[in-house]
Scaffold this motif. Sequence first.
Motif, PDB file in Angstrom:
ATOM      1  N   LYS A  11       0.943  -1.090   0.256  1.00 32.24           N
ATOM      2  CA  LYS A  11      -0.114   0.158   0.011  1.00 32.24           C
ATOM      3  C   LYS A  11       0.922   1.153  -0.020  1.00 32.24           C
ATOM      4  CE  LYS A  11      -3.249  -2.166   3.041  1.00 32.24           C
ATOM      5  NZ  LYS A  11      -3.836  -2.454   4.341  1.00 32.24           N
ATOM      6  N   SER A  16       1.169   2.574  -5.359  1.00 26.85           N
ATOM      7  CA  SER A  16       0.627   3.398  -6.623  1.00 26.85           C
ATOM      8  C   SER A  16       1.364   3.482  -7.691  1.00 26.85           C
ATOM      9  CB  SER A  16       0.140   4.893  -6.047  1.00 26.85           C
ATOM     10  OG  SER A  16      -0.401   4.966  -4.931  1.00 26.85           O
ATOM     11  N   SER A  32      -8.911  -1.150  -7.188  1.00 29.78           N
ATOM     12  CA  SER A  32      -9.163   0.261  -7.037  1.00 29.78           C
ATOM     13  C   SER A  32      -8.478   0.620  -5.472  1.00 29.78           C
ATOM     14  CB  SER A  32     -10.730   0.187  -6.875  1.00 29.78           C
ATOM     15  OG  SER A  32     -11.189   1.481  -6.181  1.00 29.78           O
ATOM     16  N   PRO A  33      -7.434   1.646  -5.698  1.00 35.30           N
ATOM     17  CA  PRO A  33      -7.057   2.007  -4.608  1.00 35.30           C
ATOM     18  C   PRO A  33      -7.916   2.529  -3.549  1.00 35.30           C
ATOM     19  CG  PRO A  33      -5.898   2.823  -6.507  1.00 35.30           C
ATOM     20  CD  PRO A  33      -7.101   2.405  -7.109  1.00 35.30           C
ATOM     21  N   LYS A  34      -8.872   3.264  -3.727  1.00 34.61           N
ATOM     22  CA  LYS A  34      -9.992   3.792  -2.775  1.00 34.61           C
ATOM     23  C   LYS A  34     -10.749   2.819  -2.114  1.00 34.61           C
ATOM     24  CE  LYS A  34      -9.792   8.383  -5.247  1.00 34.61           C
ATOM     25  NZ  LYS A  34     -10.635   9.397  -5.474  1.00 34.61           N
ATOM     26  N   SER A  35     -10.786   1.575  -2.609  1.00 37.61           N
ATOM     27  CA  SER A  35     -11.645   0.404  -2.051  1.00 37.61           C
ATOM     28  C   SER A  35     -10.966   0.194  -0.801  1.00 37.61           C
ATOM     29  CB  SER A  35     -11.366  -0.624  -3.043  1.00 37.61           C
ATOM     30  OG  SER A  35     -12.154  -1.737  -2.303  1.00 37.61           O
ATOM     31  N   ARG A  36     -11.554  -0.685   0.049  1.00 44.74           N
ATOM     32  CA  ARG A  36     -11.059  -1.115   1.258  1.00 44.74           C
ATOM     33  C   ARG A  36     -10.818  -2.765   1.250  1.00 44.74           C
ATOM     34  NH1 ARG A  36     -13.809   0.868   6.725  1.00 44.74           N
ATOM     35  NH2 ARG A  36     -12.057  -0.182   7.254  1.00 44.74           N
TER      36      ARG A  36
END
Length: 125
Positions: A11, A16, A32-36
């Motif tokens: 992470k 990224s 999806s980097p914004k996903s948990r």
Amino acid sequence: MSSKLTIAIPKGRIGSSAIDLLNSIGLAEVISPKSRKLVFIDQEAIRYLLVKSVDVITYVENGVADLGIIGSDNLLEKDSEIYELMDLGFGECKFSIAGLKDQVLDNPNKLIKIATKYPNVTKKY
């Protein structure tokens, strides 16, 4: 037994950059980097694990992941049986030493205390 290739990705900043690199060759588009979520499966063929940076080596070492993307700083710190296959050309870091302004360390017999999250790398130098 699963035939999926499993890739551990850290992470954060390195992760990224890794995702961007993988996306540029048509991979990891499901991440999806914004996903948990921490596990993403790409076309039922590749499993991506988003983990803490320091855990990437452990996942690869113990066979949970087949490959991992990790910074050389972590690789140097943890003396493991992991092979560096390729330098991906991103995520450079510097090792720096900081001290008090105008402090002179001129006594070779005096023990110096160093605070670091890389004790093994520090001992080597």
